[in-house]
Write an enzyme that holds these catalytic residues in place. Structure first.
Site, PDB file in Angstrom:
ATOM      1  N   HIS A  61       0.822  -1.211   0.000  1.00 54.91           N
ATOM      2  CA  HIS A  61       0.000   0.000   0.000  1.00 54.91           C
ATOM      3  C   HIS A  61       0.858   1.264   0.000  1.00 54.91           C
ATOM      4  O   HIS A  61       1.962   1.277   0.536  1.00 54.91           O
ATOM      5  CB  HIS A  61      -0.882   0.036   1.262  1.00 54.91           C
ATOM      6  N   LYS A  71       6.125   6.002   7.111  1.00 53.14           N
ATOM      7  CA  LYS A  71       5.660   5.107   8.178  1.00 53.14           C
ATOM      8  C   LYS A  71       6.830   4.637   9.029  1.00 53.14           C
ATOM      9  O   LYS A  71       7.881   4.281   8.503  1.00 53.14           O
ATOM     10  CB  LYS A  71       4.949   3.888   7.587  1.00 53.14           C
TER      11      LYS A  71
END
Length: 187
Positions: A61, A71
């Protein structure tokens, strides 16, 4: 805290200082100043936690445009193989990926900046996966790359994977749009 550069220099393995005794352990999972000292300039706006059973694959993703996410990933229970795929067109490592095992035992984290697709597979009976994000989730900006794209040849380390319908319908690397370019990301 120890920071290790991977084969793709922007992807970093972060090993926190873990203090163990008879009661258990303690470590800082994030410290803004330590990130700055190590030239990681970012701020987080959202934390996500997922619980998954053995054999689950989530990903690959990413989000596009002004909703692109960096992230900071870690496993707080169990064990998972974390994957970061370079999707920056023009990058010398475009289409290459880094894989690293994150677990409750090694306490390691993987820093994945914008311009990379992310996924993981669950290697233990279950895993609780935590990731801090630099941008809020946006369904309209979310994209998925097919986890088993033959061009990528990713070894997820699981037999008989459990995959969501969304992830089964991802695009191949050849089909994705040029949402990130290496020259723009290096500025």
């Amino acid at each position: 805290m120890k920071i290790i550069k991977t084969d793709i220099s922007e992807i970093l393995i972060i090993l926190p200082d873990v203090y163990k005794d008879s009661r258990g352990y303690f470590f800082e999972s994030f410290n803004f100043n330590r990130f700055l000292i190590n030239d990681i300039e970012t701020s987080f706006v959202q934390d996500n936690i997922s619980k998954s059973s053995k054999g689950t694959i989530r990903g690959l993703h990413y989000q596009t445009g002004d909703k692109a996410q960096g992230k900071l990933c870690q496993v707080i229970k169990g064990k998972a193989l974390d994957i970061a795929l370079d999707i920056r067109f023009g990058s010398p490592t475009f289409g290459k990926y880094v894989s690293f095992e994150l677990s409750e035992d090694n306490h390691a984290q993987l820093w994945i900046p914008p311009g990379f697709a992310h996924g993981f597979s669950v290697l233990s009976d279950e895993a609780i996966f935590l990731y801090k994000c630099t941008e809020f989730y946006s369904k309209e900006h979310e994209r998925t790359i097919l986890y088993n794209d033959p061009q990528l040849n990713i070894n997820w380390g699981v037999d008989n994977p459990v995959i969501s319908e969304k992830d089964l319908n991802g695009k191949t690397l050849d089909e994705i749009e040029q949402d990130f370019t290496y020259s723009e990301m290096k500025k």
